[in-house]
Design an enzyme around this catalytic site. Structure first.
Site, short mmCIF file in Angstrom:
data_model
loop_
_atom_site.label_atom_id
_atom_site.label_comp_id
_atom_site.label_asym_id
_atom_site.label_seq_id
_atom_site.Cartn_x
_atom_site.Cartn_y
_atom_site.Cartn_z
N ASN A 165 -1.45 36.78 -21.65
CA ASN A 165 -2.52 35.89 -21.17
C ASN A 165 -3.39 36.56 -20.11
O ASN A 165 -4.62 36.49 -20.16
CB ASN A 165 -1.93 34.59 -20.62
CG ASN A 165 -1.18 33.80 -21.69
OD1 ASN A 165 -1.21 34.17 -22.87
ND2 ASN A 165 -0.50 32.74 -21.29
N THR A 222 -53.62 27.61 -25.22
CA THR A 222 -52.71 26.48 -25.01
C THR A 222 -52.78 25.68 -26.30
O THR A 222 -53.84 25.64 -26.94
CB THR A 222 -53.12 25.60 -23.81
OG1 THR A 222 -54.39 25.01 -24.08
CG2 THR A 222 -53.19 26.39 -22.51
N HIS A 223 -51.68 25.10 -26.68
CA HIS A 223 -51.61 24.35 -27.94
C HIS A 223 -52.06 25.22 -29.12
O HIS A 223 -52.61 24.70 -30.09
CB HIS A 223 -52.43 23.07 -27.88
CG HIS A 223 -52.18 22.26 -26.65
ND1 HIS A 223 -51.18 21.33 -26.56
CD2 HIS A 223 -52.80 22.28 -25.43
CE1 HIS A 223 -51.19 20.78 -25.35
NE2 HIS A 223 -52.15 21.36 -24.63
N SER A 282 -42.87 43.71 -50.26
CA SER A 282 -42.39 42.74 -51.23
C SER A 282 -41.99 43.44 -52.51
O SER A 282 -42.56 44.47 -52.86
CB SER A 282 -43.49 41.72 -51.50
OG SER A 282 -43.28 41.09 -52.75
N ASN A 289 -44.67 43.03 -44.35
CA ASN A 289 -44.12 41.85 -43.67
C ASN A 289 -43.43 42.21 -42.36
O ASN A 289 -42.74 43.23 -42.28
CB ASN A 289 -43.13 41.14 -44.59
CG ASN A 289 -43.79 40.67 -45.88
OD1 ASN A 289 -44.96 40.29 -45.88
ND2 ASN A 289 -43.05 40.73 -46.97
N TYR A 337 -3.24 28.37 -20.25
CA TYR A 337 -3.61 29.09 -21.47
C TYR A 337 -3.31 28.25 -22.70
O TYR A 337 -2.28 27.59 -22.77
CB TYR A 337 -2.86 30.44 -21.57
CG TYR A 337 -3.24 31.19 -22.84
CD1 TYR A 337 -4.35 32.02 -22.87
CD2 TYR A 337 -2.51 31.03 -24.02
CE1 TYR A 337 -4.73 32.69 -24.03
CE2 TYR A 337 -2.87 31.70 -25.18
CZ TYR A 337 -3.99 32.52 -25.18
OH TYR A 337 -4.36 33.16 -26.33
N GLN A 396 -8.28 32.19 -27.91
CA GLN A 396 -8.43 33.38 -28.75
C GLN A 396 -9.62 33.24 -29.69
O GLN A 396 -10.30 34.21 -29.99
CB GLN A 396 -7.13 33.58 -29.55
CG GLN A 396 -7.23 34.57 -30.67
CD GLN A 396 -5.88 34.80 -31.34
OE1 GLN A 396 -4.92 35.21 -30.70
NE2 GLN A 396 -5.80 34.52 -32.63
N1 ARG Z 1 -4.52 37.20 -28.66
C1 ARG Z 1 -4.54 36.22 -27.62
C2 ARG Z 1 -5.95 35.87 -27.17
O1 ARG Z 1 -6.85 36.50 -27.60
C3 ARG Z 1 -3.82 36.73 -26.40
C4 ARG Z 1 -2.37 36.52 -26.47
C5 ARG Z 1 -1.89 35.32 -25.80
N2 ARG Z 1 -1.06 34.68 -26.78
C6 ARG Z 1 -0.19 33.71 -26.50
N3 ARG Z 1 0.45 33.22 -27.50
N4 ARG Z 1 0.06 33.25 -25.31
O2 ARG Z 1 -6.14 34.95 -26.42
#
Ligand code: ARG
Length: 493
Positions: free
Chosen positions: A113, A158-159, A280, A288, A320, A325
């Site tokens: 983490n 403008t516009h 094209s 283009n 976490y 992820q």
């Molecule tokens: N691959 C995870 C991420 O990108 C980091 C690992 C943490 N995984 C976990 N099961 N606590 O966040």
């Protein structure tokens, strides 16, 4: 020999389908952070050794392999998606090379983490610095072009209608100023990204005598990310970087929209370089502006990345959660699209040619100097602006700003004579000339060449300051990495 995933062996030793493993793995996106992970491993190991949490021989053996990976790259097998992520892949590789008795000690006092949060910040620092470098170059291009076009008169809109004449310099410098604010936003974000989560562990740090300040210093962070729960749980710096990128892309998109319009045969203000255009498959005459169009579309990609990441992080309880992820790939996708857009935009603009004749031709159309005539009546004949505005507006409605029409409508709507005040066809002609209208616009930030020259001088100063700041932080990052590797090599010497 490559080890299998070591992490599940104790608690979850059973087989797992390929499908589940792949679903859970972040391996593909982890390519972005694999190199950062080696640096994190090296810093962590130096700290473990300094704190006497690993023996000298163990530290040396593991460091040898880490330096191998640093010098020669991470082998493909560590990226196998039997592993949940690159952290597991590299740990398995280390254990394979040095045995669990040694390689199995690197994860002392840390969690994936804090490891992943640190890797993200390291890579994001580089992404931000790279992007800021591209912004510096783009701004320089705009300032150079502006300096050469202080006297190039063009219509301002403008516009999307002819509004008042201005200069090409004024237009280009307007975008430069917007991009300078983007730079400032990234600068502020960089400061918040540049703090180290390492040592936060799963979220509650560690009962072992780890030294967070030391790893932060080794990895070139200016500080530790304080509260260890916040350090692993938060992704707001990631969101902030993407938000900055979105705001930048919104401006890029507006500029691209104009490049598309300006290069259209209907407008012909700009001729884009062939290298940035497509043709094209059926219409042989076509050229283009696809690069500008794709860039305009990348804005959607970047804003989509922010929206995706925001929705993933929302509602996550402390600390976490694996959901996090899923947010990271959005970050890389967004930052990459943004950086490449800014880089190509610079190429697109610096190689384009501006059709100054066409701009000047258009500058006076659509009664674009009507305001200047009203201003003239205010300045010379002391008319209230609203009265002057009404006289000129009525004359435009009647189709002409010649002396007869102006005199007639002035008598009608304001019961006054402009001729008696001294108005002649020559004065009208002079006031209505786009060039003289521009010359008069001398207020700070305005388009007159005198005001513009002063503004550009100031813009250059800001640009130089930003450039110097950017060089400083890039060098600091490079030096920190070099110093880290020197310390690592000293350990095995
Ligand atoms: N691959 C995870 C991420 O990108 C980091 C690992 C943490 N995984 C976990 N099961 N606590 O966040």
């Amino acid at each position: 020999m490559m080890e299998r995933d070591r992490i599940r062996v104790g608690r979850l030793p059973g087989e797992r389908s390929r499908e589940v493993a792949e679903f859970l793995s972040s391996m593909e996106a982890d390519r972005w952070i694999a190199e950062a992970d080696i640096l994190v491993d090296i810093a962590h190991l130096l700290m473990l050794r300094r704190q006497d949490l690993v023996e000298k021989d163990t530290a040396r053996a593991v460091m040898q392999v880490l330096l191998d990976l640093y010098d020669h790259g991470i082998p493909r097998e560590a990226f196998d998606d039997q592993f949940e992520d690159i952290h597991a892949g590299i740990e398995a590789y280390l254990i394979g090379r040095t045995g669990e008795e040694r390689g199995g000690r690197l994860h002392t006092g840390r969690s994936r983490n804090d490891e992943v949060a640190t890797c993200i910040r390291i890579r994001l620092r580089n992404e931000l610095s790279g992007l800021m470098g591209e912004l510096i170059l783009l701004r320089e291009t705009l300032l150079d072009l502006a300096a050469r076009n202080e006297a190039t008169v063009m219509p301002g809109f403008t516009h999307l209608q002819h509004a008042q004449p201005t200069t090409l310099a004024h237009y280009l410098a307007a975008y430069e100023e917007a991009f300078a604010r983007d730079f400032e936003r990234f600068q502020a974000t960089f400061g918040r990204v540049n703090r180290s989560p390492l040592g936060a562990g799963a979220f509650a740090s560690s009962g072992l005598p780890i030294d967070r300040e030391m790893t932060a210093r080794l990895l070139g962070f200016t500080d530790v990310a304080g509260n260890t729960m916040d350090a692993v749980a938060s992704r707001d710096t990631l969101l902030e970087a993407l938000a900055d990128a979105c705001i930048l892309m919104i401006t890029v998109s507006r500029l691209c929209e104009e490049l598309v319009l300006w290069s259209s045969p209907l407008v012909r203000f700009i001729e884009l370089n062939d290298a940035y255009c497509s043709t094209s498959s059926i219409m042989p005459q076509k050229k283009n502006p696809d690069t500008a169009e794709i860039m305009r579309a990348k804005t959607g990609t970047v804003c989509g990345a922010l929206a995706g990441a925001l929705m993933i992080v929302k509602s996550l309880p402390m600390s976490y959660n694996r959901d996090l992820q899923e947010a990271t790939p959005h970050l890389w996708r967004g930052m990459d699209a943004c950086r490449r857009s800014v880089r190509l935009l610079n190429g697109l603009i610096s190689t384009a040619s501006f059709c100054k004749k066409r701009m000047e031709e258009e500058a006076g159309k659509g009664y674009s100097t009507a305001t200047d005539l009203a201003d003239f009546f205010v300045r010379e004949y002391h008319l209230p602006f609203r009265t002057a505005h009404t006289i000129v507006g009525r004359a435009v409605r009647e189709g002409s700003l010649d002396l007869d029409t102006l005199e007639r409508v002035a008598r009608e709507v304001a019961s006054l004579s402009l001729v008696e005040q001294g108005l002649t066809p020559e004065r009208i002609e002079q006031v209505l000339t786009p060039r003289s209208a521009v010359m008069a616009r001398n207020a700070v930030g305005g388009p007159s060449p005198v005001a513009m020259r002063a503004a550009l001088k100031e813009r250059r100063r800001t640009h130089r300051r930003d450039d110097a700041w950017h060089q400083r932080i890039t060098e600091a990052l490079t030096t920190a990495e070099a110093d880290l590797i020197v310390s690592a090599r000293e350990m095995i010497a």
